[in-house]
Motif scaffolding. Structure first.
Motif, PDB file in Angstrom:
ATOM      1  N   GLU A   1       7.971  55.003   4.153  1.00 29.01           N
ATOM      2  CA  GLU A   1       8.191  53.660   3.603  1.00 29.01           C
ATOM      3  C   GLU A   1       8.135  53.679   2.079  1.00 29.01           C
ATOM      4  O   GLU A   1       8.949  53.025   1.412  1.00 29.01           O
ATOM      5  N   GLU A   2       7.173  54.421   1.531  1.00 29.36           N
ATOM      6  CA  GLU A   2       7.015  54.450   0.077  1.00 29.36           C
ATOM      7  C   GLU A   2       8.184  55.149  -0.606  1.00 29.36           C
ATOM      8  O   GLU A   2       8.555  54.782  -1.731  1.00 29.36           O
ATOM      9  N   THR A   3       8.759  56.157   0.047  1.00 29.93           N
ATOM     10  CA  THR A   3       9.853  56.917  -0.555  1.00 29.93           C
ATOM     11  C   THR A   3      11.223  56.460  -0.060  1.00 29.93           C
ATOM     12  O   THR A   3      12.239  57.060  -0.436  1.00 29.93           O
ATOM     13  N   ASN A   4      11.237  55.446   0.783  1.00 31.18           N
ATOM     14  CA  ASN A   4      12.484  54.935   1.359  1.00 31.18           C
ATOM     15  C   ASN A   4      13.206  56.008   2.175  1.00 31.18           C
ATOM     16  O   ASN A   4      14.436  56.078   2.199  1.00 31.18           O
ATOM     17  N   ARG A   5      12.424  56.845   2.861  1.00 34.22           N
ATOM     18  CA  ARG A   5      12.985  57.910   3.707  1.00 34.22           C
ATOM     19  C   ARG A   5      12.370  57.861   5.102  1.00 34.22           C
ATOM     20  O   ARG A   5      12.074  58.888   5.700  1.00 34.22           O
ATOM     21  N   LEU A   6      12.188  56.674   5.615  1.00 29.86           N
ATOM     22  CA  LEU A   6      11.557  56.511   6.919  1.00 29.86           C
ATOM     23  C   LEU A   6      12.321  57.218   8.042  1.00 29.86           C
ATOM     24  O   LEU A   6      11.701  57.922   8.849  1.00 29.86           O
ATOM     25  N   PRO A   7      13.653  57.066   8.152  1.00 27.68           N
ATOM     26  CA  PRO A   7      14.363  57.773   9.231  1.00 27.68           C
ATOM     27  C   PRO A   7      14.162  59.285   9.190  1.00 27.68           C
ATOM     28  O   PRO A   7      13.998  59.924  10.230  1.00 27.68           O
ATOM     29  N   GLU A   8      14.173  59.856   7.981  1.00 28.31           N
ATOM     30  CA  GLU A   8      13.993  61.300   7.851  1.00 28.31           C
ATOM     31  C   GLU A   8      12.606  61.719   8.311  1.00 28.31           C
ATOM     32  O   GLU A   8      12.444  62.748   8.999  1.00 28.31           O
ATOM     33  N   MET A   9      11.585  60.949   7.954  1.00 28.64           N
ATOM     34  CA  MET A   9      10.224  61.251   8.380  1.00 28.64           C
ATOM     35  C   MET A   9      10.100  61.145   9.898  1.00 28.64           C
ATOM     36  O   MET A   9       9.425  61.957  10.544  1.00 28.64           O
ATOM     37  N   LEU A  10      10.738  60.143  10.483  1.00 31.17           N
ATOM     38  CA  LEU A  10      10.697  59.985  11.936  1.00 31.17           C
ATOM     39  C   LEU A  10      11.384  61.159  12.620  1.00 31.17           C
ATOM     40  O   LEU A  10      10.914  61.651  13.655  1.00 31.17           O
ATOM     41  N   ARG A  11      12.494  61.619  12.049  1.00 27.33           N
ATOM     42  CA  ARG A  11      13.204  62.756  12.643  1.00 27.33           C
ATOM     43  C   ARG A  11      12.345  64.010  12.621  1.00 27.33           C
ATOM     44  O   ARG A  11      12.215  64.709  13.641  1.00 27.33           O
ATOM     45  N   ARG A  12      11.740  64.295  11.469  1.00 25.38           N
ATOM     46  CA  ARG A  12      10.916  65.500  11.351  1.00 25.38           C
ATOM     47  C   ARG A  12       9.714  65.454  12.282  1.00 25.38           C
ATOM     48  O   ARG A  12       9.411  66.436  12.974  1.00 25.38           O
ATOM     49  N   GLN A  13       9.040  64.309  12.321  1.00 23.98           N
ATOM     50  CA  GLN A  13       7.867  64.211  13.180  1.00 23.98           C
ATOM     51  C   GLN A  13       8.262  64.222  14.649  1.00 23.98           C
ATOM     52  O   GLN A  13       7.525  64.762  15.488  1.00 23.98           O
ATOM     53  N   GLY A  14       9.401  63.650  14.973  1.00 23.57           N
ATOM     54  CA  GLY A  14       9.876  63.699  16.351  1.00 23.57           C
ATOM     55  C   GLY A  14      10.133  65.124  16.803  1.00 23.57           C
ATOM     56  O   GLY A  14       9.770  65.512  17.921  1.00 23.57           O
ATOM     57  N   GLU A  15      10.752  65.930  15.933  1.00 23.85           N
ATOM     58  CA  GLU A  15      11.005  67.330  16.259  1.00 23.85           C
ATOM     59  C   GLU A  15       9.695  68.098  16.377  1.00 23.85           C
ATOM     60  O   GLU A  15       9.532  68.928  17.285  1.00 23.85           O
ATOM     61  N   ALA A  16       8.757  67.832  15.460  1.00 22.23           N
ATOM     62  CA  ALA A  16       7.470  68.530  15.498  1.00 22.23           C
ATOM     63  C   ALA A  16       6.692  68.176  16.763  1.00 22.23           C
ATOM     64  O   ALA A  16       6.105  69.055  17.410  1.00 22.23           O
ATOM     65  N   LEU A  17       6.679  66.906  17.112  1.00 17.61           N
ATOM     66  CA  LEU A  17       5.971  66.481  18.316  1.00 17.61           C
ATOM     67  C   LEU A  17       6.620  67.051  19.572  1.00 17.61           C
ATOM     68  O   LEU A  17       5.927  67.410  20.526  1.00 17.61           O
ATOM     69  N   THR A  18       7.945  67.121  19.580  1.00 19.78           N
ATOM     70  CA  THR A  18       8.645  67.684  20.737  1.00 19.78           C
ATOM     71  C   THR A  18       8.306  69.156  20.913  1.00 19.78           C
ATOM     72  O   THR A  18       8.055  69.625  22.037  1.00 19.78           O
ATOM     73  N   GLU A  19       8.283  69.905  19.807  1.00 19.94           N
ATOM     74  CA  GLU A  19       7.917  71.319  19.878  1.00 19.94           C
ATOM     75  C   GLU A  19       6.478  71.486  20.345  1.00 19.94           C
ATOM     76  O   GLU A  19       6.183  72.351  21.187  1.00 19.94           O
ATOM     77  N   GLU A  20       5.581  70.661  19.816  1.00 17.32           N
ATOM     78  CA  GLU A  20       4.177  70.734  20.232  1.00 17.32           C
ATOM     79  C   GLU A  20       4.026  70.360  21.704  1.00 17.32           C
ATOM     80  O   GLU A  20       3.244  70.970  22.441  1.00 17.32           O
ATOM     81  N   LEU A  21       4.787  69.364  22.135  1.00 19.72           N
ATOM     82  CA  LEU A  21       4.732  68.943  23.528  1.00 19.72           C
ATOM     83  C   LEU A  21       5.196  70.060  24.452  1.00 19.72           C
ATOM     84  O   LEU A  21       4.541  70.351  25.477  1.00 19.72           O
ATOM     85  N   GLU A  22       6.318  70.697  24.118  1.00 14.65           N
ATOM     86  CA  GLU A  22       6.823  71.792  24.943  1.00 14.65           C
ATOM     87  C   GLU A  22       5.832  72.941  24.990  1.00 14.65           C
ATOM     88  O   GLU A  22       5.629  73.559  26.046  1.00 14.65           O
TER      89      GLU A  22
END
Length: 359
Positions: free
Chosen positions: A297-318
């Motif tokens: 939100e502070e850097t106006n890059r919310l979608p990018e942060m969501l994408r990175r964390q989504g990929e990280a969480l998916t890898e951790e989940l697997e």
């Protein structure tokens, strides 16, 4: 071939279309539109290439509705075969003139969803086979082997060891115990199923699942990964943040997260920061996720942060699912061996005594 000439009508059945069919359909339609063909020609080719008769009839019915002037999203919704997410994303795509991106989003969503299900299935299938085999073996020994030894010892007479007597008593009482467990389990299932839409039941079941060791953490990671991936894809498809969070309730049905989405939407409507709204649910969203949302939100890059964390969480989940499967296999094998060993030792202990081996 003109889809209007098809006499097949859409199915009366209202069961949802399978994820694999939806993924293939959305991906093919996106490719056809991306090749420069207009919608009419693309949908005609989609129908021609469909081999399943029921799906072809469904597509033909959708095409006829669109030709008559109905919106594509409305036609999908009225068919009763697509999830609210599908209809919502298509509606946004039509309204913003980005239908091809909406189709790409849906194809990617179902592709990843299918891959995740395969990962889970591959991790737990073998442990489940071992568990089923263990149950069958133990039941066979208790109902068949133990009574055979009991008859032998009854003819021989003499006092039996405590462990042997306990196993024999269990063998005699096993049918009654099994029947009682089956009746109680069936009654509990019927009660929970008939009341599945009540908030109290959903809250109780969700709290129980989240408190399970290992599995509870996997459930949280899974829903957080879905939250990030879906919200990223919705935001990059032109969906407003408030609208996107509201649409998540139609896709992620787990009660605590649906409740959190409603609360987050209310906070956003009152002008609160997205990260502040998410931070109100520390039991559902990790601190790291909340911090990354705040940075986005502070850097106006919310979608990018969501994408990175989504990929990280998916890898951790697997990783966690595979590790759970790898730990379950030896644990279940040891459990089966232990149960069989206890039963066999208890049955042979009287023979050891008679032979003077154990005094």
């Amino acid at each position: 071939m003109n889809p209007n000439d098809l006499s097949a009508r859409p199915e009366r059945a209202r069961h949802p279309l399978k994820d694999a069919r939806k993924e293939a359909m959305f991906a093919e339609l996106h490719s056809l539109l991306g090749s420069g063909l207009d919608f009419s020609r693309s949908f005609s080719l989609l129908i021609e290439g469909e081999r399943d008769a029921q799906t072809k009839a469904l597509l033909a019915g959708l095409y006829r509705s669109v030709v008559r002037g109905e919106a594509l999203a409305r036609a999908f919704e009225r068919s009763g075969r697509f999830a609210p997410l599908d209809c919502g994303v298509l509606r946004i795509g039509e309204q913003t003139g980005r239908l091809d991106e909406a189709l790409a989003f849906l194809a990617d969503y179902y592709r990843k969803r299918i891959a995740q299900r395969r990962t889970v299935s591959g991790a737990v299938s073998y442990p489940l086979i071992i568990l089923f085999t263990a149950i069958v073996v133990v039941i066979f020994m208790v109902l068949v082997i133990v009574p055979m030894f009991e008859q032998v010892y009854a003819r021989m007479g003499g006092e039996l060891p405590a462990l042997t007597l306990w196993i024999i008593t269990l063998s005699k009482s096993f049918p009654a115990y099994a029947a009682a467990i089956a009746v109680a389990g069936s009654a509990a299932y019927i009660i929970l199923y008939t009341n599945r839409n009540r908030k109290e039941v959903q809250r109780w079941i969700s709290e129980l699942l989240l408190r399970l060791p290992v599995a509870g953490a996997i459930i949280r990671k899974n829903h957080q990964a879905q939250f990030c991936r879906l919200l990223y894809l919705l935001c990059t498809s032109g969906v407003q943040l408030l609208t996107g969070v509201g649409m998540l309730s139609d896709v992620i049905a787990f009660y605590p997260y649906r409740q959190s989405f409603a609360a987050i939407c209310r906070g956003l409507e009152h002008g609160e920061l997205f990260s502040a709204c998410v931070a109100r649910f520390p039991a559902l969203y990790d601190r790291k996720l909340t911090a990354l949302i705040r940075v986005g939100e502070e850097t106006n890059r919310l979608p990018e942060m969501l994408r990175r964390q989504g990929e990280a969480l998916t890898e951790e989940l697997e990783f966690r699912i595979k590790r759970m499967g790898s730990l379950l296999e030896p644990a279940l094998i040891m459990l089966v061996g232990l149960l069989v060993a206890v039963i066999l030792i208890s049955m042979y202990m009287p023979m050891f005594r008679l032979g003077g081996i154990m005094g």
